[in-house]
Motif scaffolding. Structure first.
Motif, PDB file in Angstrom:
ATOM      1  N   LEU A  57      40.561  31.929  39.697  1.00 43.17           N
ATOM      2  CA  LEU A  57      41.148  32.957  40.558  1.00 43.17           C
ATOM      3  C   LEU A  57      40.307  33.176  41.813  1.00 43.17           C
ATOM      4  O   LEU A  57      40.842  33.327  42.917  1.00 43.17           O
ATOM      5  N   ALA A  80      44.029  40.480  41.609  1.00 43.10           N
ATOM      6  CA  ALA A  80      44.193  39.835  40.304  1.00 43.10           C
ATOM      7  C   ALA A  80      42.864  39.771  39.558  1.00 43.10           C
ATOM      8  O   ALA A  80      42.810  39.991  38.342  1.00 43.10           O
ATOM      9  N   MET A 134      49.396  35.899  39.365  1.00 40.03           N
ATOM     10  CA  MET A 134      48.523  36.977  39.769  1.00 40.03           C
ATOM     11  C   MET A 134      49.211  38.327  39.628  1.00 40.03           C
ATOM     12  O   MET A 134      48.576  39.292  39.245  1.00 40.03           O
TER      13      MET A 134
END
Length: 67
Positions: free
Chosen positions: A37, A55, A1
């Protein structure tokens, strides 16, 4: 990230400077990466954390930079 956030910072830096060579990043299956994510962030996000992962924001910015 942290790599994605670093990429977004570097892209912004290069946008602000004249004469700096372009940066090319290749990402396969961005849709899947964004989904993973988001799932990771929902699993590990603390109560006081941002609703959206830095991220994810960085990856979205990088993807739109070339448009």
């Amino acid at each position: 990230m942290a790599s994605l956030v670093g990429l977004a910072v570097e892209l912004q830096r290069r946008t602000d400077l004249d004469g700096v060579p372009r940066l090319m990043a290749v990402l396969d299956r961005a849709d899947t990466t964004l989904r993973h994510l988001a799932q990771h962030w929902e699993t590990f996000r603390q109560k006081d954390d941002l609703k959206k992962s830095l991220a994810i924001t960085a990856l979205e910015d990088a993807l739109h930079e070339g448009c």
